[in-house]
Design an enzyme around this catalytic site. Structure first.
Site: not given
Ligand SMILES: Cc1ncc(COP(=O)(O)O)c(C=O)c1O
Length: 402
Positions: A61, A115, A188, A213
């Protein structure tokens, strides 16, 4: 253990073959370290590791070797001082916001079309906990300037390429404005990946990835990562020691393997997405195509500058003309190659209906305000032959002819 051969059968079964030190060799590939314990020559050594005055690991952790290898790789690709991995992109976003100083009584400015889960985290949970959240279209720099001046936020959070409308943020301008008003910039970078863009080099303070992703790329691992300064990384570390949103060693290993082919996949996906976007613009049943590579895209030139000509990404979205939700569902069911799956950035081509998935938790009014209508489909272009991807879309559109 000394004299193991003299011990009982069970003891030998438990300890034989363990803790053998590498003898003058180094594995070519980073090993997976699933251990939750780490041994040291002396208790003083262990004490020093706990005190962080000596490098090492005490408990996963707090950090572990395979995860550290992944963090080093991402920090390198994002040209940042340090990275911290998490069990998912959402855990990374949450931690980055806290490390940036988000607390009750502070204000966070968020891009209007973040998102869906990020939006819900901010607008519901964080708002309930006393954070003031203001939404702004970050492509409207005048509106952003006004909101920043009014609120003096602790942080501004935006996506390099927004999901699912593919708006592109002018990161340098956002960084300059956020800093001038006393806030930090969180980007992001999931949709762009470090192949296309390095937001830290443009002035951002935190770069966040859902490594689920493009970074991992094969649809088989969930991971998140934040890249930032050494000082901020320390805050993420102290935080995650308490809340525990850690990445496991198997996932870290898969994510690190994904990193190795990221540039090759991205190159192919950018080229194919550009072809698909161009084809969709010519199709009579398509009312609108959102892709930064199209000259008609409002941030086309900005994207060219931001991504240094390496491409415009593998993501696009399009609206089927006058389509209700049921027609879009029939279209998605008629696809044979492109799979309707709630993820993106994989080697496989994937489609998603934002209104009923990524942005489902928003109200119809909230979706309408952002511009997410029922006819909108998001496409994550995979690495398949582009002619097959286009053929699949053509076939499904013909099947759903109204
Ligand atoms: C642009 C973006 N940021 C963050 C996330 C969240 O990521 P996670 O699903 O790995 O928690 C996503 C998920 O689809 C996303 O498309």
């Amino acid at each position: 253990m000394s004299n193991l051969s003299r011990k009982g059968f069970i003891t030998r079964a438990v300890h034989a073959g363990e803790r053998i030190q590498p003898d003058g060799y180094t594995p070519v590939v980073t090993p997976i370290h699933p251990t939750v314990g780490f041994l040291y020559e002396s208790m003083d050594d262990l004490d020093a590791v706990f005190a962080t005055t000596r490098a090492g690991y005490v408990y996963p952790r707090y950090g572990s070797p395979t995860v550290a290898a992944f963090e080093i790789a991402i920090a390198e690709l994002e040209r940042g001082e340090a990275a911290h991995a998490f069990g998912s992109g959402m855990a990374a976003i949450y931690a980055a916001l806290l490390a940036a100083g988000m607390r009750a009584g502070t204000t966070v400015i968020a891009a209007l079309d973040l998102y869906g889960a990020t939006m819900t985290l901010l607008q519901r949970l964080m708002t309930e906990l006393g954070v003031t959240v203001r939404l702004v279209d970050v492509t409207d720099l005048n509106a952003l300037e006004t909101t920043l001046a009014q609120t003096r936020p602790i942080a501004l959070i935006a996506e390099t390429i927004s999901n699912p409308l593919l708006k592109v943020a002018d990161i340098s301008a956002l960084a300059e404005m956020a800093h001038r008003h006393g806030g930090q910039l969180l980007i992001d970078n999931t949709f762009a990946s470090p192949y296309l863009c390095n937001p830290l080099a443009l002035g951002a303070d935190f770069v966040i990835h859902s490594a689920t992703k493009y970074i991992s790329g094969h649809g088989d691992v969930m991971a998140g990562v934040v890249v930032t300064s050494t000082e901020n990384r320390r805050k993420l570390y102290e935080l995650n020691k308490l809340v525990g949103g850690v990445l496991g060693p198997f996932e870290a290993w898969l994510a690190l393997r994904g990193v190795k082919t990221l540039p090759l996949r991205m190159r192919q996906q950018c080229a194919s997405a550009a072809r698909v976007a161009e084809w969709l613009t010519q199709h009579p049943r398509i009312a609108r195509v959102n892709y930064p590579g199209l000259p008609t895209h409002p941030q086309h030139e900005l994207t060219q500058r931001l991504f240094g000509g390496r491409g415009f990404g593998g993501m696009l979205s399009f609206e089927i003309a006058n389509a209700e939700r049921t027609q879009v569902f029939r279209f998605m069911e008629a696809l044979e190659l492109c799979s309707p799956a709630t993820t993106l950035g994989d080697i496989y081509s994937l489609v998603l209906h934002p209104a009923t998935s990524s942005h489902r938790s928003l109200t119809t009014e909230e979706r309408a305000r952002i511009g997410i209508r029922d006819g909108l489909v998001r496409l994550s272009v995979g690495i398949e032959d582009v002619a097959d991807i286009i053929g699949d879309l053509e076939h499904a559109l013909a099947q759903t002819q109204s």
